[in-house]
Design an enzyme around this catalytic site. Sequence first.
Site, PDB file in Angstrom:
ATOM      1  N   GLY A  47      20.062  46.539 -30.130  1.00  0.00           N
ATOM      2  CA  GLY A  47      21.316  45.933 -30.011  1.00  0.00           C
ATOM      3  C   GLY A  47      20.973  44.531 -29.674  1.00  0.00           C
ATOM      4  N   ALA A  48      21.374  43.617 -30.229  1.00  0.00           N
ATOM      5  CA  ALA A  48      20.899  42.212 -30.152  1.00  0.00           C
ATOM      6  C   ALA A  48      21.278  41.794 -28.523  1.00  0.00           C
ATOM      7  CB  ALA A  48      21.791  41.347 -31.022  1.00  0.00           C
ATOM      8  N   GLN A 195      22.199  55.509 -35.033  1.00  0.00           N
ATOM      9  CA  GLN A 195      22.688  54.820 -34.031  1.00  0.00           C
ATOM     10  C   GLN A 195      24.375  55.403 -33.825  1.00  0.00           C
ATOM     11  OE1 GLN A 195      21.059  53.174 -36.200  1.00  0.00           O
ATOM     12  NE2 GLN A 195      19.703  51.388 -35.198  1.00  0.00           N
ATOM     13  N   ASP A 236      23.948  40.874 -35.515  1.00  0.00           N
ATOM     14  CA  ASP A 236      22.800  40.547 -34.984  1.00  0.00           C
ATOM     15  C   ASP A 236      22.757  39.006 -35.101  1.00  0.00           C
ATOM     16  OD1 ASP A 236      22.118  43.480 -34.851  1.00  0.00           O
ATOM     17  OD2 ASP A 236      20.076  42.643 -34.205  1.00  0.00           O
TER      18      ASP A 236
HETATM   19  O1  MRU Z   1      18.701  48.162 -35.063  1.00  0.00           O
HETATM   20  P1  MRU Z   1      19.464  48.057 -33.712  1.00  0.00           P
HETATM   21  O2  MRU Z   1      20.022  49.510 -33.302  1.00  0.00           O
HETATM   22  O3  MRU Z   1      19.206  47.198 -32.801  1.00  0.00           O
HETATM   23  O4  MRU Z   1      20.835  47.206 -34.653  1.00  0.00           O
HETATM   24  C1  MRU Z   1      22.171  47.299 -33.814  1.00  0.00           C
HETATM   25  C2  MRU Z   1      23.087  46.330 -34.485  1.00  0.00           C
HETATM   26  O5  MRU Z   1      23.055  46.253 -35.817  1.00  0.00           O
HETATM   27  C3  MRU Z   1      24.194  46.062 -33.857  1.00  0.00           C
HETATM   28  O6  MRU Z   1      25.429  46.196 -34.593  1.00  0.00           O
HETATM   29  C4  MRU Z   1      24.171  44.805 -33.227  1.00  0.00           C
HETATM   30  O7  MRU Z   1      22.771  44.411 -33.005  1.00  0.00           O
HETATM   31  C5  MRU Z   1      25.205  44.253 -32.359  1.00  0.00           C
HETATM   32  S1  MRU Z   1      24.900  45.341 -30.752  1.00  0.00           S
HETATM   33  C6  MRU Z   1      26.404  44.468 -29.927  1.00  0.00           C
END
Ligand code: MRU
Length: 345
Positions: A47-48, A195, A236
């Site tokens: 998650g970013a 996720q 992201d």
């Molecule tokens: O691969 P991930 O689980 O890091 O991907 C996460 C996402 O795509 C989320 O939607 C994004 O990071 C926003 S989190 C607040």
Amino acid sequence: MSFFTVRLTSDGVEMLDQRLLPAEKKYLLLKTGEDVARSIEDMVIRGAPAIGVAAAMGIAIELRNTNDAGLPQALDRICQRLQKTRPTAVNLTWALGRMRQSLEDKMATGMSASDLRAEADALAQQIHDEDIENCRAIGDAGAILFPSNARVLTHCNAGALATAGYGTALGVIRSAHRDGKVRGVLASETRPYLQGARLTAWELFEDKIDVKLITDSMGGSLMRRGEIDVVVVGADRIAANGDVANKIGTYSLAVLARTHEIPFYVAAPISTLDLLTPNGDQIPIEERSTEEVVVIAGTRIAPVGVEALHPAFDVTPAELVTAIVTERGVARAPYTDSLARLAGV
Ligand code: MRU
């Protein structure tokens, strides 16, 4: 909330191991910047915004482990290492840049090594705390946009687990639920890493928000049947023109939402804006292992020898986005103007 995502302690960085959820709630204690880099690559934390917070804490613990004379080189080395972990999440670049700039400025003033380490701890903690505050503000700003009795669709996990706490898209859902506006949430499972099934369903279930799991291919049909009123997702990276990089599958949902005239909202902090990148074509898209596609929970689901693709993110063009909700307010098209205004450029 019955868990925390990541925290900085005197012993190191404590992190909930998201790979084990929902079966097991286990925290890891990381002692070095390299440990934190690996935890980001291996999806212990994801998650970013959470990646950005973890990286800031990774710098802080790395400096604790470094002797006084080696601090400038250690700062440079760990920033370079962490930067390589996940290329799409711009919050990572943002957090590393903020830590580095501040610490280098302090070094230039001749600050003592022990004060410098204390500064690194304090700034990493501040980045963590601000992220929670920002999520709450995003949540409240987004809740206003929801219709009453909303049936909401969200994709991937943009929740407390993907941030320092509360979440972006799930922050909007939490605030709207608090305001009595949410009838129920559909969480798409989010192949290949699941996720949605593992994390979003868990978070909402723990919060006693009505959540139902759907497979990634069910969204269109449910929209056509009139069972979805609003879509909200995280991001992201958001380019200057409002194009949004988010978890693979987001783009398809945005196209479907447009066809069915359903509002499609993106919820993200200002630290997810990348105004130096003019549009989505320039956003680097992480390619992950194809093993994650052909193997589920240790079982191979495709014939041996069959190859897979695994772009981890996609780009949703700005014209499909109804609004972008940030902690500073809501941006609408034309995004080049509205995002620059919110960013204070
Ligand atoms: O691969 P991930 O689980 O890091 O991907 C996460 C996402 O795509 C989320 O939607 C994004 O990071 C926003 S989190 C607040």
